[in-house]
Motif scaffolding. Structure first.
Motif, PDB file in Angstrom:
ATOM      1  N   ARG A  75       0.363  -1.482   0.263  1.00 41.72           N
ATOM      2  CA  ARG A  75       0.160   0.522   0.049  1.00 41.72           C
ATOM      3  C   ARG A  75       0.855   1.241  -0.368  1.00 41.72           C
ATOM      4  O   ARG A  75       1.278   1.198   0.763  1.00 41.72           O
ATOM      5  CB  ARG A  75      -1.260   0.137   1.683  1.00 41.72           C
ATOM      6  N   LEU A  76       0.689   2.019  -1.281  1.00 39.23           N
ATOM      7  CA  LEU A  76       1.428   3.117  -0.713  1.00 39.23           C
ATOM      8  C   LEU A  76       0.064   4.162  -0.855  1.00 39.23           C
ATOM      9  O   LEU A  76      -0.889   5.049  -1.170  1.00 39.23           O
ATOM     10  CB  LEU A  76       1.978   3.433  -2.794  1.00 39.23           C
ATOM     11  N   THR A  77       0.658   5.024   0.697  1.00 38.17           N
ATOM     12  CA  THR A  77       0.264   6.417   0.765  1.00 38.17           C
ATOM     13  C   THR A  77      -0.091   7.139  -0.513  1.00 38.17           C
ATOM     14  O   THR A  77       1.023   7.638  -0.666  1.00 38.17           O
ATOM     15  CB  THR A  77      -0.280   6.203   2.473  1.00 38.17           C
ATOM     16  N   SER A  78      -0.410   8.443   0.105  1.00 35.72           N
ATOM     17  CA  SER A  78      -0.761   9.813  -0.704  1.00 35.72           C
ATOM     18  C   SER A  78       0.379  10.038  -0.544  1.00 35.72           C
ATOM     19  O   SER A  78       1.185  11.475  -0.732  1.00 35.72           O
ATOM     20  CB  SER A  78      -1.693  10.710  -0.073  1.00 35.72           C
ATOM     21  N   THR A  79       1.673   9.955   0.879  1.00 37.30           N
ATOM     22  CA  THR A  79       2.970  10.471   1.117  1.00 37.30           C
ATOM     23  C   THR A  79       3.954   9.954   0.993  1.00 37.30           C
ATOM     24  O   THR A  79       5.457  10.091   0.427  1.00 37.30           O
ATOM     25  CB  THR A  79       2.787  10.497   2.713  1.00 37.30           C
ATOM     26  N   ALA A  80       3.749   8.774   0.196  1.00 33.55           N
ATOM     27  CA  ALA A  80       4.605   8.007  -0.402  1.00 33.55           C
ATOM     28  C   ALA A  80       5.380   8.157  -1.552  1.00 33.55           C
ATOM     29  O   ALA A  80       4.794   8.679  -2.356  1.00 33.55           O
ATOM     30  CB  ALA A  80       3.719   6.409  -0.557  1.00 33.55           C
ATOM     31  N   ARG A  81       6.975   8.043  -1.131  1.00 30.60           N
ATOM     32  CA  ARG A  81       7.456   8.124  -2.581  1.00 30.60           C
ATOM     33  C   ARG A  81       8.781   6.971  -2.801  1.00 30.60           C
ATOM     34  O   ARG A  81       9.346   6.353  -1.753  1.00 30.60           O
ATOM     35  CB  ARG A  81       8.006   9.040  -2.473  1.00 30.60           C
ATOM     36  N   VAL A  82       8.345   5.950  -3.769  1.00 34.10           N
ATOM     37  CA  VAL A  82       8.861   4.858  -4.105  1.00 34.10           C
ATOM     38  C   VAL A  82       9.834   4.908  -5.926  1.00 34.10           C
ATOM     39  O   VAL A  82       8.920   5.301  -5.670  1.00 34.10           O
ATOM     40  CB  VAL A  82       8.317   3.744  -4.220  1.00 34.10           C
ATOM     41  N   GLU A  83      11.158   4.106  -5.031  1.00 33.25           N
ATOM     42  CA  GLU A  83      11.965   4.501  -6.653  1.00 33.25           C
ATOM     43  C   GLU A  83      12.562   2.425  -6.598  1.00 33.25           C
ATOM     44  O   GLU A  83      12.925   2.847  -6.117  1.00 33.25           O
ATOM     45  CB  GLU A  83      12.965   5.389  -6.422  1.00 33.25           C
ATOM     46  N   GLY A  84      12.055   2.281  -7.136  1.00 35.46           N
ATOM     47  CA  GLY A  84      11.945   0.836  -7.691  1.00 35.46           C
ATOM     48  C   GLY A  84      11.203   0.297  -7.901  1.00 35.46           C
ATOM     49  O   GLY A  84       9.875   0.731  -8.203  1.00 35.46           O
ATOM     50  N   ASP A  85      11.381  -0.990  -8.294  1.00 38.92           N
ATOM     51  CA  ASP A  85      10.412  -1.837  -8.957  1.00 38.92           C
ATOM     52  C   ASP A  85       9.058  -2.500  -7.777  1.00 38.92           C
ATOM     53  O   ASP A  85       9.670  -2.582  -6.788  1.00 38.92           O
ATOM     54  CB  ASP A  85      11.124  -3.593  -9.922  1.00 38.92           C
ATOM     55  N   ILE A  86       8.074  -3.039  -7.862  1.00 40.41           N
ATOM     56  CA  ILE A  86       6.919  -3.007  -7.222  1.00 40.41           C
ATOM     57  C   ILE A  86       6.560  -4.419  -7.172  1.00 40.41           C
ATOM     58  O   ILE A  86       5.944  -4.905  -8.626  1.00 40.41           O
ATOM     59  CB  ILE A  86       6.159  -2.488  -6.565  1.00 40.41           C
ATOM     60  N   ILE A  87       6.411  -5.453  -6.411  1.00 42.84           N
ATOM     61  CA  ILE A  87       6.045  -6.896  -6.798  1.00 42.84           C
ATOM     62  C   ILE A  87       4.969  -7.707  -5.673  1.00 42.84           C
ATOM     63  O   ILE A  87       5.929  -7.517  -4.530  1.00 42.84           O
ATOM     64  CB  ILE A  87       7.712  -8.585  -6.964  1.00 42.84           C
ATOM     65  N   HIS A  88       4.524  -8.006  -6.137  1.00 42.88           N
ATOM     66  CA  HIS A  88       3.096  -8.455  -4.889  1.00 42.88           C
ATOM     67  C   HIS A  88       2.230  -8.860  -5.311  1.00 42.88           C
ATOM     68  O   HIS A  88       1.808  -9.433  -7.103  1.00 42.88           O
ATOM     69  CB  HIS A  88       2.406  -6.688  -5.551  1.00 42.88           C
ATOM     70  N   LYS A  89       1.103  -9.625  -4.678  1.00 44.32           N
ATOM     71  CA  LYS A  89      -0.051 -10.018  -5.181  1.00 44.32           C
ATOM     72  C   LYS A  89      -1.386  -9.005  -5.268  1.00 44.32           C
ATOM     73  O   LYS A  89      -1.966  -8.496  -5.824  1.00 44.32           O
ATOM     74  CB  LYS A  89      -0.210 -11.056  -3.797  1.00 44.32           C
ATOM     75  N   THR A  90      -1.528  -7.462  -4.317  1.00 46.98           N
ATOM     76  CA  THR A  90      -2.111  -7.600  -4.465  1.00 46.98           C
ATOM     77  C   THR A  90      -1.610  -6.050  -4.335  1.00 46.98           C
ATOM     78  O   THR A  90      -1.110  -5.690  -3.095  1.00 46.98           O
ATOM     79  CB  THR A  90      -3.452  -6.997  -3.401  1.00 46.98           C
ATOM     80  N   ILE A  91      -2.465  -4.670  -4.758  1.00 44.74           N
ATOM     81  CA  ILE A  91      -1.350  -3.099  -4.604  1.00 44.74           C
ATOM     82  C   ILE A  91      -2.145  -2.395  -4.500  1.00 44.74           C
ATOM     83  O   ILE A  91      -3.878  -2.482  -5.646  1.00 44.74           O
ATOM     84  CB  ILE A  91      -0.306  -3.002  -5.479  1.00 44.74           C
ATOM     85  N   ALA A  92      -2.335  -1.593  -3.457  1.00 47.64           N
ATOM     86  CA  ALA A  92      -2.864   0.049  -3.425  1.00 47.64           C
ATOM     87  C   ALA A  92      -2.075   1.255  -3.305  1.00 47.64           C
ATOM     88  O   ALA A  92      -1.491   1.224  -2.881  1.00 47.64           O
ATOM     89  CB  ALA A  92      -4.218  -0.463  -1.736  1.00 47.64           C
ATOM     90  N   ILE A  93      -2.954   1.811  -4.224  1.00 42.30           N
ATOM     91  CA  ILE A  93      -1.919   3.506  -4.348  1.00 42.30           C
ATOM     92  C   ILE A  93      -2.581   4.111  -4.896  1.00 42.30           C
ATOM     93  O   ILE A  93      -3.715   4.433  -4.661  1.00 42.30           O
ATOM     94  CB  ILE A  93      -1.244   3.564  -6.126  1.00 42.30           C
ATOM     95  N   GLU A  94      -2.584   4.946  -3.637  1.00 44.02           N
ATOM     96  CA  GLU A  94      -3.278   6.252  -3.149  1.00 44.02           C
ATOM     97  C   GLU A  94      -2.456   7.557  -4.235  1.00 44.02           C
ATOM     98  O   GLU A  94      -2.054   8.056  -4.989  1.00 44.02           O
ATOM     99  CB  GLU A  94      -3.706   6.808  -1.891  1.00 44.02           C
ATOM    100  N   SER A  95      -3.634   8.500  -4.113  1.00 43.51           N
ATOM    101  CA  SER A  95      -3.995   9.241  -4.766  1.00 43.51           C
ATOM    102  C   SER A  95      -2.655  10.386  -4.236  1.00 43.51           C
ATOM    103  O   SER A  95      -2.674  10.738  -3.163  1.00 43.51           O
ATOM    104  CB  SER A  95      -5.374  10.395  -5.281  1.00 43.51           C
ATOM    105  N   GLY A  96      -1.898  10.551  -5.389  1.00 41.70           N
ATOM    106  CA  GLY A  96      -0.867  11.641  -4.278  1.00 41.70           C
ATOM    107  C   GLY A  96       0.513  11.064  -3.567  1.00 41.70           C
ATOM    108  O   GLY A  96       1.289  11.593  -4.276  1.00 41.70           O
ATOM    109  N   ALA A  97       0.135   9.922  -3.484  1.00 38.59           N
ATOM    110  CA  ALA A  97       1.767   8.853  -3.739  1.00 38.59           C
ATOM    111  C   ALA A  97       2.181   9.398  -5.715  1.00 38.59           C
ATOM    112  O   ALA A  97       1.938   9.140  -6.352  1.00 38.59           O
ATOM    113  CB  ALA A  97       1.480   7.090  -3.982  1.00 38.59           C
ATOM    114  N   HIS A  98       3.936   8.968  -5.011  1.00 40.08           N
ATOM    115  CA  HIS A  98       4.943   9.014  -6.492  1.00 40.08           C
ATOM    116  C   HIS A  98       5.413   7.497  -6.417  1.00 40.08           C
ATOM    117  O   HIS A  98       6.570   7.100  -5.420  1.00 40.08           O
ATOM    118  CB  HIS A  98       6.039  10.380  -6.047  1.00 40.08           C
ATOM    119  N   PHE A  99       5.301   7.292  -7.935  1.00 38.28           N
ATOM    120  CA  PHE A  99       6.599   6.178  -7.981  1.00 38.28           C
ATOM    121  C   PHE A  99       6.985   6.047  -9.327  1.00 38.28           C
ATOM    122  O   PHE A  99       6.533   6.855 -10.101  1.00 38.28           O
ATOM    123  CB  PHE A  99       4.758   4.923  -7.925  1.00 38.28           C
TER     124      PHE A  99
END
Length: 162
Positions: free
Chosen positions: A110-134
């Motif tokens: 789960r990436l919240t609106s304040t998240a900043r991720v620089e890299g790959d995401i391998i998941h079974k389920t994912i949620a990305i909130e509006s405002g997250a940086h990926f």
């Protein structure tokens, strides 16, 4: 009409002997019960003024508020708003409020609106909130925690000249 019950027989009544036997056996009964499952320990916390250089591994939960330069493996990983993780993250549940530079592997990410991720995401389920940086790629896998994951094809393998 005739029975072999001991209701009318002389001697101590069954009701007179049960309470004493029950009182004596109460500790034995409680001792023979399986112990209640141990309470889950609280999450380990990396304080906001703490920098960890090296890998962190636990079967429990981790709350990161500071900085970690290394890989993290946990059951539940929560990255706080002011936190930074530089390395691979592997957890059943990953909640990102802060910054991760590196690969994220998790059953639930789960990436919240304040998240900043620089890299790959391998998941079974994912949620990305509006405002997250990926910045990176997202790949769904039934078992994203396995180390023998499928590798992404290289450009040489897809290049018609090779």
């Amino acid at each position: 009409m005739f029975s072999k019950s001991k209701i009318n027989e002389p001697g101590p009544k069954a009701s007179d002997t049960k309470p004493a036997a029950a009182d004596a056996s109460k500790p034995a009964v409680s001792d023979s019960k399986p112990a209640a499952p141990k309470a889950k320990p609280p999450a380990s916390t990396v304080a906001s003024d703490l920098l960890i250089t090296g890998n962190v591994k636990t079967t429990g939960d981790i709350q990161v508020e500071g900085q970690v330069e290394g890989d993290i493996r946990a059951h539940l990983l929560t990255v706080g708003e002011g936190a930074t993780v530089k390395g691979e993250v592997v957890a059943d549940d990953v909640v990102i409020n802060g910054r991760i530079i590196g690969r994220v592997r998790g059953l639930k990410v789960r990436l919240t609106s304040t998240a900043r991720v620089e890299g790959d995401i391998i998941h079974k389920t994912i949620a990305i909130e509006s405002g997250a940086h990926f910045e990176g790629s997202v790949q769904r896998q039934d078992d994203p925690l396995s180390t023998g994951s499928k590798k992404m094809p290289t450009t040489a393998a897809t290049d018609p000249k090779s």
